[in-house]
Scaffold this active site. Structure first.
Site, PDB file in Angstrom:
ATOM      1  N   PHE A 111       0.811  -1.220   0.000  1.00 37.47           N
ATOM      2  CA  PHE A 111       0.000   0.000   0.000  1.00 37.47           C
ATOM      3  C   PHE A 111       0.841   1.264   0.000  1.00 37.47           C
ATOM      4  O   PHE A 111       0.383   2.321  -0.432  1.00 37.47           O
ATOM      5  CB  PHE A 111      -0.969  -0.011   1.194  1.00 37.47           C
ATOM      6  CG  PHE A 111      -0.393   0.442   2.504  1.00 37.47           C
ATOM      7  CD1 PHE A 111      -0.627   1.724   2.983  1.00 37.47           C
ATOM      8  CD2 PHE A 111       0.348  -0.422   3.295  1.00 37.47           C
ATOM      9  CE1 PHE A 111      -0.120   2.144   4.203  1.00 37.47           C
ATOM     10  CE2 PHE A 111       0.860  -0.020   4.512  1.00 37.47           C
ATOM     11  CZ  PHE A 111       0.630   1.274   4.973  1.00 37.47           C
ATOM     12  N   LYS A 112       2.088   1.165   0.473  1.00 39.83           N
ATOM     13  CA  LYS A 112       2.942   2.350   0.510  1.00 39.83           C
ATOM     14  C   LYS A 112       3.176   2.930  -0.886  1.00 39.83           C
ATOM     15  O   LYS A 112       3.472   4.114  -1.032  1.00 39.83           O
ATOM     16  CB  LYS A 112       4.286   2.013   1.159  1.00 39.83           C
ATOM     17  CG  LYS A 112       4.183   1.421   2.571  1.00 39.83           C
ATOM     18  CD  LYS A 112       3.693   2.429   3.574  1.00 39.83           C
ATOM     19  CE  LYS A 112       3.544   1.844   4.964  1.00 39.83           C
ATOM     20  NZ  LYS A 112       4.788   1.539   5.647  1.00 39.83           N
ATOM     21  N   ASP A 113       3.035   2.094  -1.926  1.00 42.65           N
ATOM     22  CA  ASP A 113       3.231   2.584  -3.292  1.00 42.65           C
ATOM     23  C   ASP A 113       2.241   3.690  -3.647  1.00 42.65           C
ATOM     24  O   ASP A 113       2.566   4.581  -4.427  1.00 42.65           O
ATOM     25  CB  ASP A 113       3.068   1.445  -4.300  1.00 42.65           C
ATOM     26  CG  ASP A 113       4.199   0.432  -4.242  1.00 42.65           C
ATOM     27  OD1 ASP A 113       5.334   0.821  -3.935  1.00 42.65           O
ATOM     28  OD2 ASP A 113       3.934  -0.765  -4.506  1.00 42.65           O
ATOM     29  N   LEU A 116       3.871   6.722  -2.099  1.00 47.34           N
ATOM     30  CA  LEU A 116       5.271   7.000  -2.408  1.00 47.34           C
ATOM     31  C   LEU A 116       5.556   7.133  -3.891  1.00 47.34           C
ATOM     32  O   LEU A 116       6.541   7.777  -4.271  1.00 47.34           O
ATOM     33  CB  LEU A 116       6.160   5.945  -1.761  1.00 47.34           C
ATOM     34  CG  LEU A 116       6.215   6.107  -0.235  1.00 47.34           C
ATOM     35  CD1 LEU A 116       6.889   4.916   0.430  1.00 47.34           C
ATOM     36  CD2 LEU A 116       6.943   7.386   0.143  1.00 47.34           C
ATOM     37  N   THR A 144       7.790   0.559   3.519  1.00 47.49           N
ATOM     38  CA  THR A 144       8.113   1.932   3.116  1.00 47.49           C
ATOM     39  C   THR A 144       9.434   1.987   2.363  1.00 47.49           C
ATOM     40  O   THR A 144       9.568   2.709   1.376  1.00 47.49           O
ATOM     41  CB  THR A 144       8.165   2.865   4.340  1.00 47.49           C
ATOM     42  OG1 THR A 144       6.841   3.074   4.826  1.00 47.49           O
ATOM     43  CG2 THR A 144       8.764   4.218   3.979  1.00 47.49           C
TER      44      THR A 144
END
Length: 466
Positions: A111-113, A116, A144
């Site tokens: 989900f960090k994509d 980021l 992350t």
């Protein structure tokens, strides 16, 4: 739209300055000076938008004209053009009133994509527009780091250093970070926990002379742009579920370690999204569960679990929520955070606890419950949960009434955590991008969790990676 610190010692600054500042110079976290309010008519209009169009509408409230419409749309299109699914974050119905929001279709399957990819392109845009050097420093509990590296690698004028806890992330998470052979990327594996890494990051950023000398920028969720990008998918999930089902509000169950993802949901609710409960799903490192149930925020003994990205005791974004809980009183926040530093805990009043429990529910999921939930849903629905999403589903089962619609956030692809999947006696096939990692050499340095040692490594990296 201006940005201020939760501790009140930062003058009102604009969006780009807030992105560059990351951690507020007074040690607090940056928040908008006002939360935009979206009307029911505006929500109805937004419900017809694609993910990229919706991202533009939500983010525009906070950028407030500092980036032109054309350039902001280009940033968003570029950021989400890397995702494997046309909807970016699709919603899957698993059973009646129970949905999964799949946030793992980006380049690193986490989900960090979502945040980021956007923040990486935003930093690149700022670097080109202003000539400002971008030296990124971040800590990761697993996801992350890979997402941040993937978000900025190959972008002109940007260098990055990521700290991760040595031996305390999954093998795939480690490989995604450390198989990148690029002189602008430095991976430091610290002999300690994520909390050690996060503390070091905050203390280095608090050294304003060092921060300014090396133009340090934040990639962790202390950067408000991270929260902003994550707010979008709460709106998107609501619109997807409500297309085929007449509902007044929906609940969200969120696997939570650093409180960033759930705070994005809290922000969406404050903006006017019809959200019922926000369910905080934790693991054995359950400081947030105790806070929500008892009103005591106190780190306990660190425990390694099957859901390592949530192996966090001190939740960085908790201060942002505390700011709103204390009626946006920055002096009160400063006092409480100073007490936390000296006494190691925060205790809220009974009245404040009632507000906390109106905002959140919580459930701490222990190891076997996590694995049992993976087994159960795979057997009954053929849907394979990663161990973090499993915690979210287990918390949904504990905290959600059967008559209420709930969306659980799927924060990672199960292939990233095969250690847990194997314990469930389930075989899975790795996506090709992940399978290829196992044959690549690794590039990392193992170091003590020591500020001075890490500062020395940073100085060398940021001055020689030209």
């Amino acid at each position: 739209m201006k940005y201020i610190s939760t501790r009140g010692k930062v003058n009102e600054i604009g969006f780009i300055d807030a992105v560059l500042m990351g951690l507020a110079t007074d040690g607090g976290l940056l928040v908008p000076d006002k939360i935009p309010q979206i009307t029911a008519d505006e929500l109805q209009a937004m419900s017809q938008l694609s993910y990229q169009e919706l991202a533009y509408e939500i983010i525009s409230y906070y950028v407030d004209g500092e980036i032109s419409e054309i350039e902001l749309k280009e940033l968003i299109e570029k950021s989400y053009g890397t995702f494997r699914h046309s909807e970016v974050t699709p919603v899957v119905k698993v059973k009646d009133n129970m949905y999964i929001l799949e946030l793992f279709h980006g380049p690193t399957f986490a989900f960090k994509d979502v945040a980021l990819q956007f923040l990486g392109n935003l930093y690149s845009y700022i670097a080109k527009k202003t000539g400002v050097t971008i030296n990124i420093l971040g800590a990761t509990s697993g996801d992350t780091g890979a997402s941040a590296i993937e978000g900025v690698r190959g972008k002109e004028g940007i260098r990055i250093c990521i700290l991760h806890p040595h031996g305390k992330v999954s093998k795939v998470q480690e490989l995604q970070m450390t198989t990148v052979n690029d002189p602008t990327v430095l991976n430091l594996a610290i002999k300690g926990t994520f909390d050690d890494g996060q503390r070091i990051i905050k203390e280095i950023f608090a050294d304003l002379e060092f921060k300014d000398k090396y133009h340090l920028r934040a990639i962790n969720s202390i950067n408000f742009a991270r929260i902003l990008a994550q707010t979008v998918y709460y709106f998107y999930a609501y619109f997807q579920v409500s297309k085929n089902k007449k509902i007044k509000s929906i609940n969200f169950s969120v696997p939570t370690g650093n409180f960033g993802d759930i705070f994005a949901g809290y922000l969406a609710k404050r903006m006017g999204l019809p959200v019922g409960k926000l369910i905080v799903a934790t693991n054995e490192n359950n400081i947030l569960e105790r806070f929500i149930n008892e009103g005591v925020y106190k780190p306990g003994e660190f425990r390694s679990t099957y859901s390592p990205s949530m192996d966090i005791q001190v939740a960085s974004n908790f201060e942002r929520y505390l700011y709103y809980l204390l009626d946006e009183n920055s002096d009160a926040v400063t006092t409480v955070m100073e007490q936390f530093k000296s006494e190691g805990k925060i205790v809220v009043s009974k009245e404040q606890l009632r507000q906390v429990q109106a905002d959140f529910a919580a459930h701490g999921v222990h190891g076997e419950e996590c694995l049992d939930t993976i087994r159960k849903y795979h057997a009954k629905t053929n849907y394979l949960l990663d161990p973090h999403t499993s915690c979210g589903v287990a918390a949904y089962e504990q905290c959600n009434d059967a008559s209420e619609v709930c969306v659980t956030l799927a924060t990672a692809h199960p292939a990233k955590f095969n250690e847990a999947i194997e314990r469930c006696e389930i075989e899975q096939t790795y996506p090709e991008q992940i399978q290829q990692l196992f044959s690549k050499p690794q590039f990392l340095e193992v170091v003590e969790a020591d500020n001075a040692e890490i500062a020395r490594r940073l100085e060398k990296h940021f001055t020689t990676a030209e």
